[in-house]
Scaffold this active site. Structure first.
Site, PDB file in Angstrom:
ATOM      1  N   ASP A  68       0.821  -1.205   0.000  1.00 23.32           N
ATOM      2  CA  ASP A  68       0.000   0.000   0.000  1.00 23.32           C
ATOM      3  C   ASP A  68       0.863   1.267   0.000  1.00 23.32           C
ATOM      4  O   ASP A  68       0.514   2.262  -0.624  1.00 23.32           O
ATOM      5  CB  ASP A  68      -0.927   0.006   1.217  1.00 23.32           C
ATOM      6  N   GLY A  69       1.994   1.210   0.702  1.00 23.00           N
ATOM      7  CA  GLY A  69       2.866   2.386   0.747  1.00 23.00           C
ATOM      8  C   GLY A  69       3.423   2.742  -0.617  1.00 23.00           C
ATOM      9  O   GLY A  69       3.543   3.926  -0.957  1.00 23.00           O
TER      10      GLY A  69
END
Length: 279
Positions: A68-69
């Site tokens: 997600d980062g």
């Protein structure tokens, strides 16, 4: 179609998954691009490596390979350029990066065939005098030392909402409502809802419940002048600025949205059921 691959070399060691993604896209007739700064080891056959700005300018779609980062970092550029983005998940959860490695061939072939929809996701814009940041997940205010709570006052369109004595305040989008805000007791918001939520962190107030605001609202958050220390403001755990006692932060909806590639009408809830509720 030209597809830009944005790998996280730390998560994709040796770019193994990125290499596989490139092969699938090339076999589907797509041109594959990658920022030259992310190239490591042996060159990926047939992949065109360009300076990052040039690669984004030539892309029709972006695929991140990491977690997600990785998608959060690329998402801001994608939002500014209006590019749809798909995340391949090599991280722990993958609420944004919804393509698992086992689904790589199926979803990339569908992407190449145009068999997908785009889910526009609200972003937040936070600004003080001399600083601004944008967030797809959340804007968080917290005390510099974290050894004692801070006092904050919140106004919505100029009207007082409340006073909070807490370790911090989270302002989350529907996309970010399953992240830090959820851990702090905030509600899960439908990704299609045009709202944001204020969730206090460890509030020293009996009735400090989360509050949901419409995206058209303008919020002002003032760090109390009597606070014993400065506060930090972060946007998606990245952009940071100081908020000194007496200073004010403004939060509004950002002009741009992040266009997430989706293969189902309610993909967010599929991720909730399979990645959050079953832990």
């Amino acid at each position: 179609m030209s597809v830009l691959l944005i790998p996280n070399p730390t998560k994709d060691e040796g770019l193994t998954v990125t290499r596989c993604a490139a092969q699938i896209l090339q076999q589907s007739g797509q041109t594959v691009l990658m920022p030259d700064a992310l190239q490591s080891g042996e060159p990926l056959p047939g992949v065109i490596c360009l300076p990052e700005a040039d690669a984004y300018a030539k892309a029709d779609c972006v695929v991140t390979v990491g977690g997600d980062g990785t998608l959060l970092r690329a998402g801001k550029t994608c939002a500014r350029l209006g590019l749809p983005v798909l995340g391949v998940n090599l991280g722990r959860t993958g609420f944004l990066a919804t393509c698992e490695v086992a689904e790589l061939e199926d979803k990339l072939q569908r992407l190449a065939a145009g068999d997908f929809t785009v889910s526009p996701r609200l972003m937040l814009k936070a600004q003080t005098e001399g600083w601004q940041g944008e967030a797809l997940n959340d804007v968080v205010i917290f005390g510099r030392s974290r050894l004692h709570p801070m006092d904050y006052r919140v106004l919505c369109d100029g009207t007082p909402v409340g006073h909070y004595r807490s370790d911090g305040l989270i302002f989350a989008t529907p996309t970010g409502s399953t992240a830090y805000s959820f851990s702090a007791g905030g509600p899960v918001l439908d990704a299609d809802a045009p709202v944001l939520v204020l969730t206090p962190v460890c509030s020293h107030e009996a009735g400090a419940a989360p509050i949901v605001f419409g995206k058209g609202r303008t919020l002002h958050i003032t760090a109390d002048a009597d606070n014993r220390d400065s506060c930090y403001v972060s946007a998606d755990s990245d952009a940071l600025c100081d908020l000194h006692p007496g200073e004010t932060l403004q939060i509004t909806a950002a002009e741009n949205t992040v266009k997430l590639v989706s293969f189902a009408k309610a993909e967010q809830f599929d991720a909730l059921a399979n990645k959050l509720m079953r832990r």
